[in-house]
Design an enzyme around this catalytic site. Structure first.
Site, PDB file in Angstrom:
ATOM      1  N   HIS A  30      36.562  40.771  32.434  1.00 20.05           N
ATOM      2  CA  HIS A  30      36.453  41.506  33.683  1.00 20.05           C
ATOM      3  C   HIS A  30      35.967  40.213  34.600  1.00 20.05           C
ATOM      4  O   HIS A  30      34.884  39.984  34.677  1.00 20.05           O
ATOM      5  CB  HIS A  30      35.149  42.456  33.575  1.00 20.05           C
ATOM      6  CG  HIS A  30      35.452  43.810  32.817  1.00 20.05           C
ATOM      7  ND1 HIS A  30      36.130  44.763  33.411  1.00 20.05           N
ATOM      8  CD2 HIS A  30      35.315  44.004  31.512  1.00 20.05           C
ATOM      9  CE1 HIS A  30      36.252  45.715  32.374  1.00 20.05           C
ATOM     10  NE2 HIS A  30      35.907  45.269  31.352  1.00 20.05           N
ATOM     11  N   GLU A  51      36.001  40.477  37.519  1.00 20.76           N
ATOM     12  CA  GLU A  51      35.132  40.898  38.875  1.00 20.76           C
ATOM     13  C   GLU A  51      33.650  40.720  38.881  1.00 20.76           C
ATOM     14  O   GLU A  51      33.062  40.632  39.706  1.00 20.76           O
ATOM     15  CB  GLU A  51      35.673  42.435  39.025  1.00 20.76           C
ATOM     16  CG  GLU A  51      34.946  43.364  38.010  1.00 20.76           C
ATOM     17  CD  GLU A  51      35.800  43.732  36.935  1.00 20.76           C
ATOM     18  OE1 GLU A  51      36.832  42.796  36.460  1.00 20.76           O
ATOM     19  OE2 GLU A  51      35.976  44.547  35.991  1.00 20.76           O
ATOM     20  N   CYS A  83      40.971  44.364  31.867  1.00 18.73           N
ATOM     21  CA  CYS A  83      40.745  44.829  30.406  1.00 18.73           C
ATOM     22  C   CYS A  83      41.570  45.968  30.080  1.00 18.73           C
ATOM     23  O   CYS A  83      42.620  45.950  29.595  1.00 18.73           O
ATOM     24  CB  CYS A  83      39.219  45.482  30.800  1.00 18.73           C
ATOM     25  SG  CYS A  83      38.426  45.444  29.113  1.00 18.73           S
TER      26      CYS A  83
HETATM   27  N1  GLN Z   1      38.927  51.023  26.313  1.00 16.22           N
HETATM   28  C1  GLN Z   1      39.098  49.689  26.309  1.00 16.22           C
HETATM   29  C2  GLN Z   1      38.473  49.200  25.127  1.00 16.22           C
HETATM   30  O1  GLN Z   1      37.491  49.434  24.611  1.00 16.22           O
HETATM   31  C3  GLN Z   1      39.159  48.837  27.313  1.00 16.22           C
HETATM   32  C4  GLN Z   1      37.593  48.882  27.878  1.00 16.22           C
HETATM   33  C5  GLN Z   1      37.678  48.320  29.341  1.00 16.22           C
HETATM   34  O2  GLN Z   1      38.413  48.504  30.054  1.00 16.22           O
HETATM   35  N2  GLN Z   1      36.355  47.968  29.836  1.00 16.22           N
HETATM   36  O3  GLN Z   1      38.887  48.046  24.527  1.00 16.22           O
END
Ligand code: GLN
Length: 538
Positions: free
Chosen positions: A515, A517, A375
């Site tokens: 994600h 995970e 992410c």
């Molecule tokens: N801050 C980033 C976004 O909002 C990544 C978010 C995250 O890593 N869950 O896109």
């Protein structure tokens, strides 16, 4: 008491019942007012877990999914805020037929109806309802009330398990049962008699104390189970079975014991206890400090996903936390990264520690250290590549620098409006979305053979992965970055969003907008983590 392992205990009870051939689901009740965990500070609440249907919830939902190998959905997560919100909405819609709507019984009734809905949807034989917080506190009273009312309506269908903590003060060296006695009495005052007592402690509880608790808590000694600290949470179901817990539970429901099937689980636990190999993984993130304590709970799913993948190769991971802020002051320290077999940059928000993370990514890229970005980790990998390979010196995400001339990561169009209207709660791009995998990279190799995680549709390899973000890869830069060697190997077909990036001439460098995970399970490790561990072990 919160923090002594109710979530893992609930999951483990679920696991042993499931291993006896029953269908199980689990439900978490968090007593706070927040409608979900999405708006909560990780210092307050640890990791935000995301479900397939996009709920931002407590990390215990992650434990349920991992232990039970099932998807848990929105219905299975309750907070005070969510329950009241529903009751108020129904009242506004005249669904109570104009009568006076009251805290009792309408709030507990709403809770009960939600428990029943979750049970029905999961076609469950057993629903485990975990009530968060501590017995005796004001906040979870109405949830205990719901439990009491359910038992009153169907005494044979409900049992109560009290999880307590028995401290062994170091100066004393003796296990104290008073807090447990007190907890049982306090629960009694809510009209609930625990049927089973799980006593968490550093060391196992002896017979003497069991007998004492039996008298004070009004319970049979055999219904009191010692739950001492153990090295791996995955051993807990096996430990519970040593105390014949599934037998005790089933008897209370008047059900017959069925044959246990925990063979694969036991095999995994034996790998955990006697791994053939060790592997060193670094997670480079920012630290969360709470007073004088440092909290690392916010990446629990990442840690578990690493473990699952490592166990499947008969290896045990040695996970090191790297506080990237230190690289901002002393880049020389980056050399230490050479000691690791792989580096992960996990998700995150905001600008603290970001420049350090970018340095870590640059170091992994140049020194060919296996790297997985998750992410935010993917967004920062794009920024790093744009800055150092494509020469866009001020490349950035508009989350970090809204005025950058080269917003290689930018806010998604539909997110702009939401932010403008201050609609923060539950409005990110959340939950599972499709991603089409191209046939020329690590992603394809990883997903191709894992049917649990991918499928073929019209000749294309499609995956569904969970998301939680507001920003995205800016397609205006696609051509330039690709020309310079960035490989885009996963795309969301509906919105043409970049989901996976890789780079050329590197043994393992992959970063994903989602994600992975959240979908890793102990006996079904996530393909990307498996691929990472495979390469790292080499
Ligand atoms: N801050 C980033 C976004 O909002 C990544 C978010 C995250 O890593 N869950 O896109």
């Amino acid at each position: 008491m919160s923090g002594v392992g109710k979530g893992v205990a609930t999951s483990s009870i679920g696991k042993i019942l499931q291993s006896r051939g029953f269908r199980v689901t689990a439900l978490k009740i968090d007593p706070y007012i927040n409608v979900d965990a999405g708006t909560m500070n990780p210092i307050e609440h640890g990791e935000v877990f995301v479900t397939e249907d996009g709920d931002e919830c407590d990390q215990d939902i992650g434990n349920y999914e991992r232990f039970l190998n099932i998807n848990i959905y929105k219905d299975n997560y309750l907070t005070t805020g969510r329950v009241y919100e529903a009751v108020i909405r129904k009242e506004r819609n005249l669904e109570y037929g104009g009568r006076c709507v009251e805290v009792v019984p309408d709030i507990p009734n709403e809770v009960i109806s939600r428990i029943k809905t979750a049970a029905k949807k999961a076609k469950a034989d057993f629903v485990l309802v975990e009530i968060g917080g501590t017995v005796g506190e004001y906040q979870n009273l109405l949830f205990l009330e719901a439990g009491r009312m359910m038992k009153l309506a169907k005494p044979k269908d409900v049992i109560f398990v009290l999880l307590s903590y028995a401290p062994i003060p170091s100066k004393l060296g003796e296990m104290k049962t008073k807090p447990t006695q007190w907890a049982a009495r306090t629960l009694n005052s809510s009209g609930i008699q625990p049927d089973i007592l799980l006593v968490r402690s550093e060391r196992p509880m002896d017979e003497l104390r069991k007998r004492k608790l039996s008298v004070f808590c009004n319970m049979r000694p055999e219904d009191i189970i010692s739950a001492p600290d153990i090295e791996s949470i995955y051993e807990i179901p096996l430990n519970f079975e040593k105390g014949k817990l599934s037998n005790i539970i089933l008897k209370k429901f008047g059900l017959k014991l069925k044959k246990e099937n925990l063979i694969d689980w036991k095999k995994m636990v034996s790998v955990i206890k006697n791994p053939k190999r060790k592997i060193k993984i670094a997670i480079a993130g920012k630290y969360f400090r709470s007073g004088k304590f440092t909290l690392m709970d916010s990446y629990i799913s990442v840690i578990e996903a690493i473990k699952h993948a490592a166990y499947s190769f008969n290896a045990a991971p040695e996970i090191t936390w790297i506080d990237t802020e230190k690289y901002e002051k002393t880049p020389k320290k980056l050399k230490a990264l050479k000691n690791f077999d792989a580096v992960i940059v996990p998700g995150g928000f905001g600008s603290r520690g970001v420049e350090g993370k970018i340095r870590v990514i640059e170091y992994c890229r140049k020194n060919k250290i296996p790297f997985l970005g998750l992410c935010y980790g993917m967004q920062l990998a794009v920024i790093e590549f744009a800055r150092h390979v494509c020469g866009l010196k001020d490349a950035n995400s508009t989350e970090i620098n809204p005025k950058t001339k080269n917003p290689v990561i930018d806010i998604m169009t539909e997110q702009k409006e939401k932010i403008k209207e201050k609609k923060y709660g539950g409005t990110m791009r959340l939950g599972a979305y499709a991603c089409e995998i191209k046939t020329n990279g690590i992603a394809y190799k990883a997903y191709r053979n894992s049917k649990n995680f991918s499928r073929l549709a019209g000749g294309n390899l499609i995956i569904f992965e969970r998301h939680r973000h507001r920003y995205e890869f800016n397609n205006k830069y696609k051509e330039l970055l690709e020309k310079k060697g960035l490989k885009i190997t996963g795309i969301n077909p509906e919105l043409n969003l970049v989901e996976i990036i890789e780079i050329k001439n590197h043994p393992f460098f992959i970063a994903v907008q989602f994600h992975p995970e959240f979908k890793s399970r102990p006996l079904f490790p996530h393909p990307l983590f498996r691929e990472l561990i495979k390469v790292a072990l080499k």
